[in-house]
Design a protein around this motif. Structure first.
Motif, PDB file in Angstrom:
ATOM      1  N   CYS A  49       0.863  -1.176   0.000  1.00 59.35           N
ATOM      2  CA  CYS A  49       0.000   0.000   0.000  1.00 59.35           C
ATOM      3  C   CYS A  49       0.897   1.223   0.000  1.00 59.35           C
ATOM      4  O   CYS A  49       1.679   1.423   0.926  1.00 59.35           O
ATOM      5  CB  CYS A  49      -0.903   0.010   1.229  1.00 59.35           C
ATOM      6  SG  CYS A  49      -2.002   1.434   1.281  1.00 59.35           S
ATOM      7  N   PHE A  50       0.803   2.018  -1.049  1.00 61.27           N
ATOM      8  CA  PHE A  50       1.648   3.191  -1.152  1.00 61.27           C
ATOM      9  C   PHE A  50       0.965   4.251  -1.997  1.00 61.27           C
ATOM     10  O   PHE A  50       0.023   3.980  -2.733  1.00 61.27           O
ATOM     11  CB  PHE A  50       3.008   2.830  -1.755  1.00 61.27           C
ATOM     12  CG  PHE A  50       2.899   2.181  -3.101  1.00 61.27           C
ATOM     13  CD1 PHE A  50       2.884   2.927  -4.262  1.00 61.27           C
ATOM     14  CD2 PHE A  50       2.787   0.807  -3.200  1.00 61.27           C
ATOM     15  CE1 PHE A  50       2.762   2.327  -5.497  1.00 61.27           C
ATOM     16  CE2 PHE A  50       2.666   0.191  -4.441  1.00 61.27           C
ATOM     17  CZ  PHE A  50       2.652   0.956  -5.591  1.00 61.27           C
ATOM     18  N   THR A  51       1.454   5.453  -1.858  1.00 64.62           N
ATOM     19  CA  THR A  51       0.987   6.565  -2.673  1.00 64.62           C
ATOM     20  C   THR A  51       2.184   7.143  -3.401  1.00 64.62           C
ATOM     21  O   THR A  51       3.306   7.092  -2.893  1.00 64.62           O
ATOM     22  CB  THR A  51       0.292   7.647  -1.826  1.00 64.62           C
ATOM     23  OG1 THR A  51      -0.120   8.705  -2.690  1.00 64.62           O
ATOM     24  CG2 THR A  51       1.174   8.191  -0.740  1.00 64.62           C
ATOM     25  N   ASN A  52       1.931   7.663  -4.575  1.00 65.27           N
ATOM     26  CA  ASN A  52       3.020   8.259  -5.360  1.00 65.27           C
ATOM     27  C   ASN A  52       3.220   9.734  -5.052  1.00 65.27           C
ATOM     28  O   ASN A  52       4.131  10.353  -5.579  1.00 65.27           O
ATOM     29  CB  ASN A  52       2.766   8.070  -6.855  1.00 65.27           C
ATOM     30  CG  ASN A  52       2.875   6.621  -7.250  1.00 65.27           C
ATOM     31  OD1 ASN A  52       3.648   5.874  -6.678  1.00 65.27           O
ATOM     32  ND2 ASN A  52       2.084   6.209  -8.214  1.00 65.27           N
ATOM     33  N   LYS A  53       2.365  10.294  -4.218  1.00 65.90           N
ATOM     34  CA  LYS A  53       2.530  11.703  -3.849  1.00 65.90           C
ATOM     35  C   LYS A  53       3.848  11.852  -3.105  1.00 65.90           C
ATOM     36  O   LYS A  53       4.191  11.044  -2.255  1.00 65.90           O
ATOM     37  CB  LYS A  53       1.368  12.153  -2.988  1.00 65.90           C
ATOM     38  CG  LYS A  53       0.021  11.915  -3.662  1.00 65.90           C
ATOM     39  CD  LYS A  53      -0.885  13.062  -3.425  1.00 65.90           C
ATOM     40  CE  LYS A  53      -2.256  12.718  -3.906  1.00 65.90           C
ATOM     41  NZ  LYS A  53      -2.685  13.249  -5.110  1.00 65.90           N
ATOM     42  N   SER A  54       4.582  12.891  -3.415  1.00 66.30           N
ATOM     43  CA  SER A  54       5.949  13.006  -2.910  1.00 66.30           C
ATOM     44  C   SER A  54       6.069  13.611  -1.514  1.00 66.30           C
ATOM     45  O   SER A  54       6.973  13.276  -0.783  1.00 66.30           O
ATOM     46  CB  SER A  54       6.804  13.795  -3.901  1.00 66.30           C
ATOM     47  OG  SER A  54       6.242  15.074  -4.100  1.00 66.30           O
ATOM     48  N   GLU A  55       5.189  14.499  -1.147  1.00 67.21           N
ATOM     49  CA  GLU A  55       5.336  15.170   0.146  1.00 67.21           C
ATOM     50  C   GLU A  55       4.320  14.643   1.150  1.00 67.21           C
ATOM     51  O   GLU A  55       3.123  14.656   0.895  1.00 67.21           O
ATOM     52  CB  GLU A  55       5.170  16.677  -0.023  1.00 67.21           C
ATOM     53  CG  GLU A  55       6.270  17.295  -0.863  1.00 67.21           C
ATOM     54  CD  GLU A  55       6.096  18.793  -0.991  1.00 67.21           C
ATOM     55  OE1 GLU A  55       5.495  19.412  -0.088  1.00 67.21           O
ATOM     56  OE2 GLU A  55       6.552  19.336  -1.997  1.00 67.21           O
ATOM     57  N   HIS A  56       4.832  14.208   2.297  1.00 68.31           N
ATOM     58  CA  HIS A  56       3.965  13.694   3.355  1.00 68.31           C
ATOM     59  C   HIS A  56       4.446  14.226   4.698  1.00 68.31           C
ATOM     60  O   HIS A  56       5.567  13.961   5.101  1.00 68.31           O
ATOM     61  CB  HIS A  56       3.976  12.166   3.389  1.00 68.31           C
ATOM     62  CG  HIS A  56       3.532  11.542   2.125  1.00 68.31           C
ATOM     63  ND1 HIS A  56       2.218  11.397   1.792  1.00 68.31           N
ATOM     64  CD2 HIS A  56       4.239  11.043   1.083  1.00 68.31           C
ATOM     65  CE1 HIS A  56       2.131  10.818   0.618  1.00 68.31           C
ATOM     66  NE2 HIS A  56       3.344  10.593   0.160  1.00 68.31           N
ATOM     67  N   LYS A  57       3.593  14.966   5.345  1.00 71.76           N
ATOM     68  CA  LYS A  57       3.901  15.402   6.704  1.00 71.76           C
ATOM     69  C   LYS A  57       3.341  14.327   7.622  1.00 71.76           C
ATOM     70  O   LYS A  57       2.175  13.939   7.508  1.00 71.76           O
ATOM     71  CB  LYS A  57       3.242  16.742   6.985  1.00 71.76           C
ATOM     72  CG  LYS A  57       3.795  17.853   6.114  1.00 71.76           C
ATOM     73  CD  LYS A  57       3.086  19.155   6.405  1.00 71.76           C
ATOM     74  CE  LYS A  57       3.601  20.235   5.476  1.00 71.76           C
ATOM     75  NZ  LYS A  57       2.802  21.455   5.576  1.00 71.76           N
ATOM     76  N   LEU A  58       4.168  13.836   8.523  1.00 76.99           N
ATOM     77  CA  LEU A  58       3.756  12.744   9.399  1.00 76.99           C
ATOM     78  C   LEU A  58       2.444  13.058  10.127  1.00 76.99           C
ATOM     79  O   LEU A  58       1.592  12.188  10.270  1.00 76.99           O
ATOM     80  CB  LEU A  58       4.859  12.419  10.406  1.00 76.99           C
ATOM     81  CG  LEU A  58       6.020  11.594   9.857  1.00 76.99           C
ATOM     82  CD1 LEU A  58       7.080  11.379  10.923  1.00 76.99           C
ATOM     83  CD2 LEU A  58       5.547  10.261   9.320  1.00 76.99           C
ATOM     84  N   GLN A  59       2.268  14.282  10.565  1.00 72.23           N
ATOM     85  CA  GLN A  59       1.063  14.634  11.320  1.00 72.23           C
ATOM     86  C   GLN A  59      -0.197  14.570  10.459  1.00 72.23           C
ATOM     87  O   GLN A  59      -1.310  14.503  10.985  1.00 72.23           O
ATOM     88  CB  GLN A  59       1.195  16.005  12.008  1.00 72.23           C
ATOM     89  CG  GLN A  59       1.283  17.179  11.059  1.00 72.23           C
ATOM     90  CD  GLN A  59       2.708  17.521  10.684  1.00 72.23           C
ATOM     91  OE1 GLN A  59       3.627  16.735  10.847  1.00 72.23           O
ATOM     92  NE2 GLN A  59       2.899  18.728  10.156  1.00 72.23           N
ATOM     93  N   ASP A  60      -0.062  14.580   9.128  1.00 70.76           N
ATOM     94  CA  ASP A  60      -1.226  14.516   8.231  1.00 70.76           C
ATOM     95  C   ASP A  60      -1.560  13.098   7.778  1.00 70.76           C
ATOM     96  O   ASP A  60      -2.617  12.861   7.199  1.00 70.76           O
ATOM     97  CB  ASP A  60      -0.971  15.363   6.975  1.00 70.76           C
ATOM     98  CG  ASP A  60      -0.838  16.844   7.298  1.00 70.76           C
ATOM     99  OD1 ASP A  60      -1.353  17.271   8.360  1.00 70.76           O
ATOM    100  OD2 ASP A  60      -0.202  17.563   6.498  1.00 70.76           O
ATOM    101  N   ILE A  61      -0.669  12.154   8.041  1.00 75.01           N
ATOM    102  CA  ILE A  61      -0.850  10.790   7.520  1.00 75.01           C
ATOM    103  C   ILE A  61      -1.904  10.042   8.326  1.00 75.01           C
ATOM    104  O   ILE A  61      -1.783   9.882   9.539  1.00 75.01           O
ATOM    105  CB  ILE A  61       0.483  10.025   7.537  1.00 75.01           C
ATOM    106  CG1 ILE A  61       1.457  10.677   6.561  1.00 75.01           C
ATOM    107  CG2 ILE A  61       0.269   8.555   7.195  1.00 75.01           C
ATOM    108  CD1 ILE A  61       2.844  10.074   6.570  1.00 75.01           C
ATOM    109  N   GLU A  62      -2.938   9.563   7.617  1.00 78.03           N
ATOM    110  CA  GLU A  62      -3.963   8.710   8.213  1.00 78.03           C
ATOM    111  C   GLU A  62      -4.255   7.585   7.231  1.00 78.03           C
ATOM    112  O   GLU A  62      -4.688   7.828   6.102  1.00 78.03           O
ATOM    113  CB  GLU A  62      -5.228   9.500   8.531  1.00 78.03           C
ATOM    114  CG  GLU A  62      -4.999  10.473   9.662  1.00 78.03           C
ATOM    115  CD  GLU A  62      -6.255  10.786  10.444  1.00 78.03           C
ATOM    116  OE1 GLU A  62      -7.206   9.996  10.415  1.00 78.03           O
ATOM    117  OE2 GLU A  62      -6.260  11.837  11.087  1.00 78.03           O
ATOM    118  N   VAL A  63      -4.012   6.362   7.671  1.00 76.57           N
ATOM    119  CA  VAL A  63      -4.208   5.181   6.837  1.00 76.57           C
ATOM    120  C   VAL A  63      -4.976   4.146   7.644  1.00 76.57           C
ATOM    121  O   VAL A  63      -4.695   3.935   8.821  1.00 76.57           O
ATOM    122  CB  VAL A  63      -2.855   4.591   6.378  1.00 76.57           C
ATOM    123  CG1 VAL A  63      -3.059   3.332   5.541  1.00 76.57           C
ATOM    124  CG2 VAL A  63      -2.057   5.628   5.603  1.00 76.57           C
TER     125      VAL A  63
END
Length: 187
Positions: A49-63
């Motif tokens: 499970c992955f996304t190709n979007k390059s920028e990820h702020k840890l505080q915004d990640i919800e999976v």
């Protein structure tokens, strides 16, 4: 269960407004990928499970990981692993890769596989509105059976070879004593 505005395109992309059931509520993903995986009973399998979007702020990640849309397999909330609402079936059987979260990799490894693990696993990446569905097939482990069969066959075969070799050697030694090497005749 309710689905509003869901449109399935030929490429497997779902577009819509909202999705809800009595168990959980998630927006319908903008991108929906489907794949299959195969595991062996007693072994482990990687569910990608992955996304190709390059920028990820840890505080915004919800999976959110679900099994057959019913059981909570695993959650990543604000970039941190959460097993608070995890179904008992998955306790101590999941490995993730937290160092990969910021890179967009939310894959998990399911360990100690059983036949009851077969089915569809859904990974919902909420912050990028993406989803992955993995159809998991479980096959019977043949390794232990093959090793046992090899052992059951090889030991008797080895025994027969040793016995026959001993008989041939003994007979050759007995017959060799009767041969006159100079004349190549039996004495």
């Amino acid at each position: 269960m309710r689905v509003d505005g869901n449109l399935e395109l030929k490429a497997g992309v779902s577009v819509g407004v909202s999705f809800s059931s009595s168990f959980f509520s998630l927006p319908i993903p903008k991108m929906h990928r489907k794949t299959t995986a195969e595991g062996v009973t007693g072994g482990s399998v990687l569910l990608p499970c992955f996304t190709n979007k390059s920028e990820h702020k840890l505080q915004d990640i919800e999976v959110t990981w679900r099994y057959n849309d019913k059981q909570n397999v695993y959650e990543i909330i604000k970039g941190k692993s959460s097993v608070k609402d995890q179904d008992q079936k998955y306790k101590n059987r999941i490995d993730t890769f937290p160092e990969e979260f910021a890179k967009g990799n939310f894959s998990l490894q399911l360990n100690s596989l059983t036949h009851s693990d077969a089915g569809e696993y859904h990974c919902f990446i909420k912050h990028s509105h993406e989803a992955v569905t993995i159809k998991l097939h479980i096959i019977e482990s043949t390794g232990e059976k093959d090793n046992l069969l090899w052992l059951k066959i090889s030991i008797p075969v080895l025994f027969c070879v040793l016995v026959l070799t001993g008989c041939v050697f003994k007979k050759w030694c007995f017959n060799a004593a009767r041969w006159d090497i100079r004349s190549w005749r039996v004495r």
